[in-house]
Every structure is written in C-alpha cells, then in structure tokens.
Design a protein around this motif. Structure first.
Motif, PDB file in Angstrom:
ATOM      1  N   UNK A 197       1.544  -6.675 -15.604  1.00  0.00           N
ATOM      2  CA  UNK A 197       0.201  -7.691 -15.485  1.00  0.00           C
ATOM      3  C   UNK A 197      -0.263  -7.713 -14.104  1.00  0.00           C
ATOM      4  N   UNK A 198      -1.572  -7.981 -14.157  1.00  0.00           N
ATOM      5  CA  UNK A 198      -2.369  -7.919 -12.901  1.00  0.00           C
ATOM      6  C   UNK A 198      -2.686  -9.369 -12.426  1.00  0.00           C
ATOM      7  N   UNK A 199      -1.817  -9.855 -11.430  1.00  0.00           N
ATOM      8  CA  UNK A 199      -1.847 -10.849 -10.588  1.00  0.00           C
ATOM      9  C   UNK A 199      -2.988 -10.926  -9.565  1.00  0.00           C
ATOM     10  N   UNK A 200      -3.705 -12.121  -9.035  1.00  0.00           N
ATOM     11  CA  UNK A 200      -4.292 -11.908  -7.846  1.00  0.00           C
ATOM     12  C   UNK A 200      -3.850 -11.223  -6.675  1.00  0.00           C
ATOM     13  N   UNK A 201      -2.543 -11.677  -6.312  1.00  0.00           N
ATOM     14  CA  UNK A 201      -1.816 -10.947  -5.397  1.00  0.00           C
ATOM     15  C   UNK A 201      -1.503  -9.287  -5.547  1.00  0.00           C
ATOM     16  N   UNK A 205     -12.137 -10.259 -14.296  1.00  0.00           N
ATOM     17  CA  UNK A 205     -11.715 -11.772 -14.326  1.00  0.00           C
ATOM     18  C   UNK A 205     -11.367 -12.316 -12.935  1.00  0.00           C
ATOM     19  N   UNK A 206     -10.573 -11.461 -12.016  1.00  0.00           N
ATOM     20  CA  UNK A 206     -10.494 -11.906 -10.694  1.00  0.00           C
ATOM     21  C   UNK A 206     -11.843 -11.764  -9.779  1.00  0.00           C
ATOM     22  N   UNK A 213     -15.099  11.863  -4.029  1.00  0.00           N
ATOM     23  CA  UNK A 213     -15.699  12.436  -2.755  1.00  0.00           C
ATOM     24  C   UNK A 213     -16.196  11.463  -1.656  1.00  0.00           C
ATOM     25  N   UNK A 214     -16.808  10.477  -2.312  1.00  0.00           N
ATOM     26  CA  UNK A 214     -17.688   9.601  -1.384  1.00  0.00           C
ATOM     27  C   UNK A 214     -16.599   8.628  -0.548  1.00  0.00           C
ATOM     28  N   UNK A 215     -15.280   8.665  -1.338  1.00  0.00           N
ATOM     29  CA  UNK A 215     -14.350   7.742  -0.572  1.00  0.00           C
ATOM     30  C   UNK A 215     -14.418   6.304  -0.839  1.00  0.00           C
ATOM     31  N   UNK A 216     -15.472   5.831  -1.795  1.00  0.00           N
ATOM     32  CA  UNK A 216     -15.598   4.484  -2.120  1.00  0.00           C
ATOM     33  C   UNK A 216     -14.928   4.214  -3.311  1.00  0.00           C
ATOM     34  N   UNK A 217     -14.046   4.828  -3.925  1.00  0.00           N
ATOM     35  CA  UNK A 217     -13.380   4.095  -5.159  1.00  0.00           C
ATOM     36  C   UNK A 217     -11.849   3.772  -4.769  1.00  0.00           C
ATOM     37  N   UNK A 218     -11.502   2.739  -5.351  1.00  0.00           N
ATOM     38  CA  UNK A 218     -10.101   2.592  -5.630  1.00  0.00           C
ATOM     39  C   UNK A 218      -9.573   2.874  -7.013  1.00  0.00           C
ATOM     40  N   UNK A 219      -8.677   3.675  -6.772  1.00  0.00           N
ATOM     41  CA  UNK A 219      -8.278   4.265  -8.084  1.00  0.00           C
ATOM     42  C   UNK A 219      -6.758   3.766  -8.566  1.00  0.00           C
ATOM     43  N   UNK A 220      -6.736   3.043  -9.762  1.00  0.00           N
ATOM     44  CA  UNK A 220      -5.386   2.510  -9.931  1.00  0.00           C
ATOM     45  C   UNK A 220      -4.790   2.982 -11.293  1.00  0.00           C
ATOM     46  N   UNK A 221      -3.558   3.350 -11.259  1.00  0.00           N
ATOM     47  CA  UNK A 221      -2.858   3.889 -12.485  1.00  0.00           C
ATOM     48  C   UNK A 221      -2.296   2.692 -13.232  1.00  0.00           C
ATOM     49  N   UNK A 222      -2.504   2.360 -14.553  1.00  0.00           N
ATOM     50  CA  UNK A 222      -1.795   1.150 -15.063  1.00  0.00           C
ATOM     51  C   UNK A 222      -0.554   1.439 -16.057  1.00  0.00           C
ATOM     52  N   UNK A 270      -3.585  -7.451  -7.374  1.00  0.00           N
ATOM     53  CA  UNK A 270      -4.919  -6.914  -7.370  1.00  0.00           C
ATOM     54  C   UNK A 270      -5.191  -6.550  -6.035  1.00  0.00           C
ATOM     55  N   UNK A 271      -4.877  -7.599  -5.052  1.00  0.00           N
ATOM     56  CA  UNK A 271      -5.281  -7.674  -3.700  1.00  0.00           C
ATOM     57  C   UNK A 271      -4.620  -6.452  -2.820  1.00  0.00           C
ATOM     58  N   UNK A 272      -3.306  -6.216  -3.307  1.00  0.00           N
ATOM     59  CA  UNK A 272      -2.452  -5.279  -2.607  1.00  0.00           C
ATOM     60  C   UNK A 272      -3.111  -3.927  -2.875  1.00  0.00           C
ATOM     61  N   UNK A 273      -3.477  -3.488  -4.161  1.00  0.00           N
ATOM     62  CA  UNK A 273      -3.823  -2.231  -4.641  1.00  0.00           C
ATOM     63  C   UNK A 273      -5.231  -1.923  -4.510  1.00  0.00           C
ATOM     64  N   UNK A 274      -6.090  -2.966  -4.515  1.00  0.00           N
ATOM     65  CA  UNK A 274      -7.612  -2.779  -4.409  1.00  0.00           C
ATOM     66  C   UNK A 274      -8.121  -3.899  -3.552  1.00  0.00           C
ATOM     67  N   UNK A 275      -7.942  -4.045  -2.392  1.00  0.00           N
ATOM     68  CA  UNK A 275      -8.248  -4.888  -1.534  1.00  0.00           C
ATOM     69  C   UNK A 275      -9.938  -5.312  -1.279  1.00  0.00           C
ATOM     70  N   UNK A 276     -10.587  -4.326  -1.489  1.00  0.00           N
ATOM     71  CA  UNK A 276     -12.182  -4.470  -1.499  1.00  0.00           C
ATOM     72  C   UNK A 276     -12.853  -4.650  -2.800  1.00  0.00           C
ATOM     73  N   UNK A 277     -13.083  -6.130  -3.005  1.00  0.00           N
ATOM     74  CA  UNK A 277     -13.727  -6.451  -4.144  1.00  0.00           C
ATOM     75  C   UNK A 277     -15.060  -5.902  -4.585  1.00  0.00           C
ATOM     76  N   UNK A 278     -15.673  -5.563  -3.494  1.00  0.00           N
ATOM     77  CA  UNK A 278     -17.045  -5.113  -3.638  1.00  0.00           C
ATOM     78  C   UNK A 278     -17.198  -3.455  -4.007  1.00  0.00           C
ATOM     79  N   UNK A 279     -15.717  -2.922  -3.779  1.00  0.00           N
ATOM     80  CA  UNK A 279     -15.699  -1.275  -3.868  1.00  0.00           C
ATOM     81  C   UNK A 279     -15.871  -1.172  -5.602  1.00  0.00           C
TER      82      UNK A 279
END
Length: 120
Positions: free
Chosen positions: A43-47, A81-82, A14-23, A49-58
């Motif tokens: 497998x999660x590559x850096x590329x 790790x990333x 509800x805050x809009x600050x989460x990046x939700x990812x299904x594995x 990860x950046x596509x599905x969750x671009x904000x590393x601080x969120x």
C-alpha cells in the motif's frame, strides 16, 4: 491516469525528469528492476510516496510485471490521490522491457551459458 509506452518511457528517462516506481513485492524488485527504479511493495502511504517520489510536480511512472498485473494501476491511483500531478502507468512493465532486450538491475544471477554444467 495516463499510460506510457516503452519508447516514451526511455525518452523521458533520458531527460532525468521521471520518478520510476516498481509496484511489486520487495523480493521481485531485489531480483531485477528497471535501472533507476524505486520500490513500493504494498500500500502507498503518504510517507512512502514521499520517500520514493519526493517531487510531486515531476512525472511518476509506475510499472509491475506486465500487462495483466494490476499493482501498478492501484499504486498509480494512490499517487494521484496523494496529489501527484503527472502519474502514468507503464502497462507493459517488466515483460515488455525484457522482450525489448533491455537491461535490468538487481541480484538475479545470469542464466548459465548453453551447455554449462553438463558432464562431458
């Protein structure tokens, strides 16, 4: 990495600050997923990860089918790790979401109504 329970995930969404990812695999994601989720089918590559969750601080929350599925934990470890700062696992995953009666997005057809399709 920290765990998150359904109620806290709902509040965070509800805050809009989460990046939700299904594995889970792409077919499972296409069939149904928690609204707003992105997919990491392997497998999660850096590329990726950046596509599905671009904000590393969120906050990044990963989930899979349920408490006995380890894919979300493995993906969460890769995000950490990333260099993602706040990575959490929703261990209840799709099973917990469904048991709470919450909606999914996807292309899975709804179950037929009781008695539908039976000859009279």
């Amino acid at each position: 990495m920290d765990r998150i329970i359904r109620e806290d995930l709902i509040a965070l969404r509800q805050t809009g600050t989460v990046q939700l990812v299904e594995a889970l695999l792409a077919d499972a994601f296409a069939a149904e997923h928690i609204p707003g989720a992105r997919n990491v089918p392997g497998q999660v590559s850096a590329e990726l990860a950046a596509q599905v969750a671009p904000d590393r601080a969120a906050t990044v929350v990963l989930y899979c089918s349920g408490p006995y599925c380890n894919r979300s934990k493995m993906a969460a470890a890769a995000f950490a790790r990333l260099g993602y700062a706040d990575v959490r696992v929703y261990a209840g995953g799709k099973q917990d979401w469904a048991e709470a009666g919450l909606a999914f997005e996807g292309n899975r057809a709804p179950a037929p109504a009781a008695g539908a399709g039976r000859p009279e």
